[in-house]
Motif scaffolding. Sequence first.
Motif, PDB file in Angstrom:
ATOM      1  N   ARG A   4      -6.149  13.399 -27.166  1.00 56.31           N
ATOM      2  CA  ARG A   4      -5.994  11.978 -26.881  1.00 56.31           C
ATOM      3  C   ARG A   4      -6.993  11.150 -27.671  1.00 56.31           C
ATOM      4  N   ARG A   5      -8.187  11.643 -27.848  1.00 56.98           N
ATOM      5  CA  ARG A   5      -9.180  10.906 -28.657  1.00 56.98           C
ATOM      6  C   ARG A   5      -8.746  10.840 -30.121  1.00 56.98           C
ATOM      7  N   THR A   6      -8.248  11.957 -30.621  1.00 58.67           N
ATOM      8  CA  THR A   6      -7.745  11.974 -31.997  1.00 58.67           C
ATOM      9  C   THR A   6      -6.574  11.002 -32.129  1.00 58.67           C
ATOM     10  N   SER A   7      -5.684  11.002 -31.135  1.00 59.29           N
ATOM     11  CA  SER A   7      -4.547  10.085 -31.150  1.00 59.29           C
ATOM     12  C   SER A   7      -5.013   8.638 -31.133  1.00 59.29           C
ATOM     13  N   LEU A   8      -6.044   8.353 -30.360  1.00 61.28           N
ATOM     14  CA  LEU A   8      -6.567   6.990 -30.300  1.00 61.28           C
ATOM     15  C   LEU A   8      -7.086   6.553 -31.667  1.00 61.28           C
ATOM     16  N   VAL A   9      -7.816   7.420 -32.338  1.00 62.20           N
ATOM     17  CA  VAL A   9      -8.319   7.085 -33.674  1.00 62.20           C
ATOM     18  C   VAL A   9      -7.152   6.857 -34.640  1.00 62.20           C
ATOM     19  N   LEU A  10      -6.142   7.712 -34.559  1.00 63.66           N
ATOM     20  CA  LEU A  10      -4.983   7.562 -35.445  1.00 63.66           C
ATOM     21  C   LEU A  10      -4.213   6.273 -35.151  1.00 63.66           C
ATOM     22  N   LEU A  11      -4.091   5.917 -33.886  1.00 62.10           N
ATOM     23  CA  LEU A  11      -3.409   4.665 -33.538  1.00 62.10           C
ATOM     24  C   LEU A  11      -4.211   3.452 -34.012  1.00 62.10           C
ATOM     25  N   LEU A  12      -5.519   3.538 -33.938  1.00 63.16           N
ATOM     26  CA  LEU A  12      -6.343   2.443 -34.457  1.00 63.16           C
ATOM     27  C   LEU A  12      -6.209   2.329 -35.970  1.00 63.16           C
ATOM     28  N   LEU A  13      -6.074   3.464 -36.658  1.00 61.58           N
ATOM     29  CA  LEU A  13      -5.831   3.428 -38.099  1.00 61.58           C
ATOM     30  C   LEU A  13      -4.455   2.826 -38.405  1.00 61.58           C
ATOM     31  N   PHE A  14      -3.464   3.105 -37.552  1.00 61.94           N
ATOM     32  CA  PHE A  14      -2.152   2.469 -37.700  1.00 61.94           C
ATOM     33  C   PHE A  14      -2.275   0.954 -37.580  1.00 61.94           C
ATOM     34  N   VAL A  15      -3.014   0.497 -36.578  1.00 55.23           N
ATOM     35  CA  VAL A  15      -3.211  -0.940 -36.391  1.00 55.23           C
ATOM     36  C   VAL A  15      -3.888  -1.546 -37.626  1.00 55.23           C
ATOM     37  N   GLY A  64      -0.340  10.933 -21.093  1.00 55.39           N
ATOM     38  CA  GLY A  64      -0.402  11.026 -22.552  1.00 55.39           C
ATOM     39  C   GLY A  64       0.953  11.319 -23.156  1.00 55.39           C
ATOM     40  N   SER A  65       1.731  12.173 -22.499  1.00 57.83           N
ATOM     41  CA  SER A  65       3.074  12.475 -22.990  1.00 57.83           C
ATOM     42  C   SER A  65       3.974  11.246 -22.939  1.00 57.83           C
ATOM     43  N   ILE A 109      -4.084   0.484 -26.104  1.00 57.64           N
ATOM     44  CA  ILE A 109      -5.051  -0.031 -25.131  1.00 57.64           C
ATOM     45  C   ILE A 109      -5.051   0.830 -23.872  1.00 57.64           C
ATOM     46  N   ARG A 110      -3.869   1.205 -23.393  1.00 56.79           N
ATOM     47  CA  ARG A 110      -3.791   2.057 -22.195  1.00 56.79           C
ATOM     48  C   ARG A 110      -4.445   3.405 -22.439  1.00 56.79           C
ATOM     49  N   LEU A 111      -4.241   3.958 -23.626  1.00 57.39           N
ATOM     50  CA  LEU A 111      -4.870   5.225 -23.976  1.00 57.39           C
ATOM     51  C   LEU A 111      -6.384   5.085 -24.002  1.00 57.39           C
ATOM     52  N   ALA A 112      -6.875   4.006 -24.608  1.00 55.08           N
ATOM     53  CA  ALA A 112      -8.322   3.771 -24.676  1.00 55.08           C
ATOM     54  C   ALA A 112      -8.915   3.592 -23.282  1.00 55.08           C
ATOM     55  N   LEU A 113      -8.229   2.848 -22.429  1.00 55.76           N
ATOM     56  CA  LEU A 113      -8.714   2.655 -21.061  1.00 55.76           C
ATOM     57  C   LEU A 113      -8.715   3.960 -20.280  1.00 55.76           C
TER      58      LEU A 113
END
Length: 121
Positions: A4-15, A64-65, A109-113
């Motif tokens: 989930r942390r890796t996904s958060l970083v990747l989503l922030l890179l998408f943004v 997460g799923s 945002i939900r993932l980060a929270l």
Amino acid sequence: MDRRRTSLVLLLLFVLCSGVAIVVSGSRPGLEQGLAPALVQSVGYGFALVAGLLLVSSADERNGSRLGGVVLGSLAVLVLLDLLAEPGPNIGAGFVQLVGLVVIMVATIRLALGIAGERAR
């Protein structure tokens, strides 16, 4: 490392990539966009795809799923929109793109929270 942390970083890179693509696109005349905005956005789509797949594959996290499914669904709409929409001004396509980006932003945002809430415990 937590998926989930890796996904958060990747989503922030998408943004970040989406923002850069919008700025580059806005700095050029309407029908003379060139390849740069599409290339930057494609890289961002790659980040979002990997993030969504990581979230879907995290079997221990039901939330997460679900978030991964939302990201992948929105991403599919965005990619199809880029492939099928006519170049030039199109308010309908722009609105659908905005909705897709907002959905991914809310999932991020939900993932980060969720990650921050677990860390606080």
